[in-house]
Design an enzyme around this catalytic site. Structure first.
Site, PDB file in Angstrom:
ATOM      1  N   TYR A 106      24.851   7.784   4.131  1.00  0.00           N
ATOM      2  CA  TYR A 106      24.134   7.150   2.931  1.00  0.00           C
ATOM      3  C   TYR A 106      22.599   7.189   3.345  1.00  0.00           C
ATOM      4  O   TYR A 106      22.061   6.714   4.351  1.00  0.00           O
ATOM      5  CB  TYR A 106      24.630   5.827   2.725  1.00  0.00           C
ATOM      6  CG  TYR A 106      25.991   5.682   2.476  1.00  0.00           C
ATOM      7  CD1 TYR A 106      26.748   6.859   2.029  1.00  0.00           C
ATOM      8  CD2 TYR A 106      26.795   4.535   2.310  1.00  0.00           C
ATOM      9  CE1 TYR A 106      27.986   6.738   1.707  1.00  0.00           C
ATOM     10  CE2 TYR A 106      28.209   4.333   2.003  1.00  0.00           C
ATOM     11  CZ  TYR A 106      28.668   5.345   1.688  1.00  0.00           C
ATOM     12  OH  TYR A 106      30.011   5.265   1.409  1.00  0.00           O
ATOM     13  N   GLU A 137      33.448 -19.606  -4.492  1.00  0.00           N
ATOM     14  CA  GLU A 137      33.608 -18.748  -5.943  1.00  0.00           C
ATOM     15  C   GLU A 137      32.650 -19.362  -6.915  1.00  0.00           C
ATOM     16  O   GLU A 137      32.260 -18.844  -8.065  1.00  0.00           O
ATOM     17  CB  GLU A 137      35.041 -19.149  -6.473  1.00  0.00           C
ATOM     18  CG  GLU A 137      36.047 -18.041  -5.729  1.00  0.00           C
ATOM     19  CD  GLU A 137      37.458 -18.595  -5.999  1.00  0.00           C
ATOM     20  OE1 GLU A 137      37.729 -19.514  -6.288  1.00  0.00           O
ATOM     21  OE2 GLU A 137      38.185 -17.383  -5.975  1.00  0.00           O
TER      22      GLU A 137
END
Ligand code: NI
Length: 396
Positions: A294, A367
């Site tokens: 990458y 969350e």
């Protein structure tokens, strides 16, 4: 125009995230995840297509003319055995969402909910890019080759990545390099084997390999601008048969990393010069192979600065500036083609134990960060669609 997900969307995002977390899938095997994404997009009447096997691309066309924003989430999990006490922990032995890609996918679906609900007033289009195999071998490149950025033609792209360095409620948006290139290095040093008691009759590759490992440190310490960033790591070294036998060859592998594309370009030449030169000095011969991976992720400077301001003002998100890392991300390919921004989303919460680094078996996220991520994604789509964001970057 609203950026805030309502209670239903927040609850639905949580539910989706947990469902994906429970059933993690490795790169290019994200069949159940892709099916779940397609079902959700169907519910929202967002047309979609399959790209690069398990990749899914949804396109939401607003009623008003405008620019095209792409939002990208990765979908794949890691070969890690989960060791959390979550009720929705991985149900697949040896596979875990240990890098937050479950949350990335769920937040992008949450953003699709918010944006689809306002399509009658929406300017421009939004391309939802659900990408497989970020952890390798890489889904970004095949998706681009199959036209993800061309139909419709994308003006700017953004992605979120959860980050345990940052408290929940904050994001980091910085101009310039945020992740490094990651290229693989293979070195074979060849000598002539022989009896350990008669080194003069052999050519020993082990002292040559040792000298090569030390000499390679010169690239980071002496040959690169100290204000730049470069990593040359030899990760494995192997050679020889027994204590009293001179080896005939030594094999080494490593990783080469850089933020600056021009520094990266010079690395292979520097490594070759040192490895071949030192090998010759010891009477051995060496082969060097660099397998390119990458590229670095470079945030578009203008887009990142505009977006940091925009998201603070319009989406009520606390924006910080984390330093870049030497990790790698194949979002780099998207950000090379069109102006792009990688946004780091804070998920740290000491009280919840959301403190462990990604890729570890105890990794978990707060969350409560999911709605913050949705607001950030939606703000990007609205800003680009109306031409308030990215116009200057697209022109240049
Ligand atoms: Ni990741």
């Amino acid at each position: 125009m609203a950026v805030q997900p309502n209670d239903f969307i927040v609850a639905r995002t949580l539910e989706l995230r947990r469902a994906i977390h429970r059933k993690p899938e490795l790169g290019f095997e994200e069949h159940a995840t892709a099916a779940l994404i397609e079902e959700e997009l169907d519910r929202l009447a967002v047309p979609h297509r399959r790209v690069a096997g398990t990749g899914v691309v949804g396109v939401l066309r607003g009623a008003k003319p405008g620019c095209v924003a792409a939002l990208r989430a990765d979908m794949d999990a890691l070969p890690v055995q989960e060791r959390t006490n979550l009720a929705f922990a991985s149900g697949v032995t040896g596979v875990m969402h240990a890098c937050g890609h479950d949350a990335h996918t769920a937040m992008l679906l949450g953003a699709a909910h918010v944006l689809a609900a306002q399509r009658e007033t929406l300017a421009g289009s939004v391309v939802f890019v659900f990408q497989p195999a970020e952890e390798g071998p890489g889904g970004a490149q095949p998706m681009i080759e199959q036209g993800v950025l061309d139909d419709p033609r994308v003006d700017a792209i953004a992605m979120l990545h959860v980050d345990i360095r940052l408290e929940t409620g904050s994001v980091s948006i910085t101009p310039g390099p945020v992740n490094a290139s990651a290229d693989e290095l293979e070195i074979v040093v060849r000598g002539k084997g022989g009896h350990g008691g008669s080194p003069h009759t052999a050519v020993d590759p082990i002292p040559a390999a040792s000298a090569i490992v030390l000499a390679l440190q010169n690239i980071a310490s002496r040959e690169t601008d100290p204000l730049g960033s470069v990593v040359v790591t030899i990760g494995t070294i192997a050679g020889g048969y027994r204590n009293n036998i001179i080896a005939d060859e030594v094999r080494m592998t490593g990783t080469l990393r850089a933020h600056d594309p021009s520094v990266r370009e010079q690395l292979e030449g520097r490594v070759r010069r040192i490895v071949e030169g030192v090998a010759a000095a010891y009477g051995t011969q060496a082969d060097v192979r660099v397998i390119y991976g990458y590229p670095p992720v470079v945030n578009d400077a203008q887009l990142a600065e505009e977006f940091a301001r925009y998201v603070r003002e319009r989406a009520d998100v606390d924006v910080r500036a984390l330093p870049p890392t030497m990790g790698a991300e194949d979002f780099a390919y998207f950000a090379r083609r069109v102006p792009g921004v990688l946004v780091r989303l804070g998920v740290r919460n000491d009280a919840l134990g959301a403190i462990h680094p990604a890729h570890g078996a105890q990794f978990l996220i707060d969350e409560a960060a999911l709605p913050v991520g949705i607001r950030t994604l939606v703000a990007f789509a609205l800003g680009v669609g109306t031409g308030r964001l990215g116009a200057a970057s697209a022109r240049s």
